[in-house]
Design a protein around this motif. Structure first.
Motif: not given
Length: 322
Positions: A160-162, A182-187, A297-306
Motif C-alpha cells: 500500500g506504500a511502495t 499489507a497484512g492486517e492493513r489490507i482492508g 456460497a454465502a459471502t461474509i462482510p468483513v469490517t476494516l477493523t477485523t
C-alpha cells in the motif's frame, strides 16, 4: 491482451522455507519452468477459450527460448521484442506443503520502453488489457484509456506504500493483489485503491484463506470462501495468476463480480495440484463443473477493523510473481 511479465522460474524443493545457514544442502532435482505472472495469465486465459495476445520483452537467451517453446501451440499469440538485458527470472523455494518464497530478478532497466508501433495495432484489437507491473507497461495507460479499453492489473504483495505500484493501482478498472504485503492493513489498502482510483473492484487473495472482494457498493470487503482443490496441494506457483484468469473469464462472460471471484478461487485452487509453474491450467468445463458443484456460497462482510488473514511467509511473492 496481456502486457509484460514473462520469465523463467528455477524451482528448488526444500524441507522448510526457512533454510538454516549451511554451506550446502542436497535437494531433489532442480527444475526450470517458463513462468511468471504474464505467462501464467496468458496461458490460463487461452486455456479458458479466450482469444489471447501477449506482448513483452524477452532476451535472446536460453530462458527466452524456453518461453517461446512453452507458448507455442497453446493458442497464445506471442509478440515479443528482444531486450539486450536478457529474460527475467526467479528462483523459487517450494516447501513440502506447496508454499513458496520467490527471489525475483527483474533485470529490466527503468528506461526500457515498448515502441508504440509494436503495441498500438494489437491494442486496437483488444477487448480487455491486463498489465503486469513491469515498469515499461505503465507507459501504455494513456493509449489504453484513449481507446476506452478496460484494464486490469495484479499488484501482488503490495504493502500500500511502495511507489512503483501506485499508478497501476489507481489507473486500473480491476485491481488484484495479495494479502501478504499489507497484512492486517489490507482492508484499508483496498479502500484507498477504490477511493482514489478508477477501480470497479479490488480483489485481495489470501491463499488458503480465500479472497476478499470490495466494490463501490460495499462498505467493507466481502469474504470469498476458498475453493477445495481437486487433489493434493503440490505447488502454489502460479495460483494467483490462475485466480486472475478465472475472474477475467467470468467478467468477460458478463457474470457479476462475486461469481467472478468464486471462479477465480476455483481456478487458483486447481493450479496448486501439479508441480511446476502454470502446469495445471483449468478448462472451461472443469471450471463450470466446480462452480455448479459448490453452489452459491454465502459471502461474509468483513469490517476494516477485523484482522484479514495474511498469507504465510511461503505465500509472499515477488513484485511480479504469481
Amino acid at each position: 491482451m496481456v502486457v509484460g511479465g514473462s520469465g523463467v522460474d528455477t524451482i528448488v524443493r526444500v524441507d522448510a522455507l526457512h533454510v538454516p545457514s549451511a554451506d550446502s544442502y542436497g535437494v531433489p532435482p532442480i527444475e526450470e519452468w517458463a513462468g511468471h505472472t504474464g505467462t501464467g495469465v496468458a496461458l490460463g486465459c487461452a486455456t479458458l477459450g479466450l482469444t489471447t495476445g501477449f506482448l513483452d520483452f524477452i532476451g535472446n537467451d536460453h530462458q527466452g527460448t524456453l518461453i517461446r517453446e512453452r507458448l507455442a501451440g497453446t493458442g497464445v499469440d506471442f509478440w515479443p521484442l528482444i531486450s539486450p538485458h536478457g529474460t527475467r527470472r526467479a528462483v523459487n523455494l517450494v516447501g513440502p506443503d506447496g508454499r513458496r518464497t520467490s527471489f525475483y530478478d527483474a533485470r529490466d532497466p527503468l528506461d526500457l520502453r515498448m515502441p508504440a508501433e509494436h503495441y498500438l495495432p494489437r491494442l486496437h484489437r483488444a477487448r480487455h488489457v491486463h498489465l503486469s507491473i513491469t515498469n515499461f507497461a505503465r507507459y501504455l495507460y494513456d493509449d489504453i484509456e484513449a481507446l476506452g479499453i478496460p484494464v486490469s492489473t495484479d499488484l501482488h504483495d503490495w504493502n500500500g506504500a511502495t511507489p512503483h505500484h501506485r499508478e497501476f493501482a489507481l489507473r486500473s478498472d480491476l485491481v488484484f493483489l495479495s494479502t501478504a504485503g499489507a497484512g492486517e492493513r489490507i482492508g484499508a489498502v483496498m479502500q484507498e485503491i477504490l477511493r482514489k482510483g478508477r477501480a470497479q473492484a479490488v480483489i485481495a487473495t489470501a491463499a488458503a484463506g480465500g479472497a476478499y472482494l470490495l466494490t463501490p457498493d460495499d462498505r467493507t470487503p466481502r469474504l470469498i470462501p476458498p475453493a477445495v482443490p481437486p487433489g493434493p496441494v503440490l505447488d502454489s506457483n502460479g495460483a494467483g495468476d490462475a485466480f486472475t484468469c478465472g475472474f477475467l473469464y467470468g467478467r468477460l462472460e458478463g457474470r457479476d463480480l462475486e461469481e467472478c471471484a468464486r471462479l477465480g478461487a476455483i481456478a487458483g485452487a486447481h493450479a496448486c495440484t501439479a508441480r511446476g509453474t502454470h502446469t495445471a491450467l483449468i478448462k472451461p468445463d472443469e471450471l463450470s463443473y466446480a462452480l455448479n458443484s459448490t453452489g452459491a456460497a454465502a459471502t461474509i462482510p468483513v469490517t476494516l477493523t477485523t484482522t484479514v488473514p495474511a498469507a504465510r511467509t511461503g505465500d509472499q511473492v515477488s513484485r511480479t510473481g504469481a
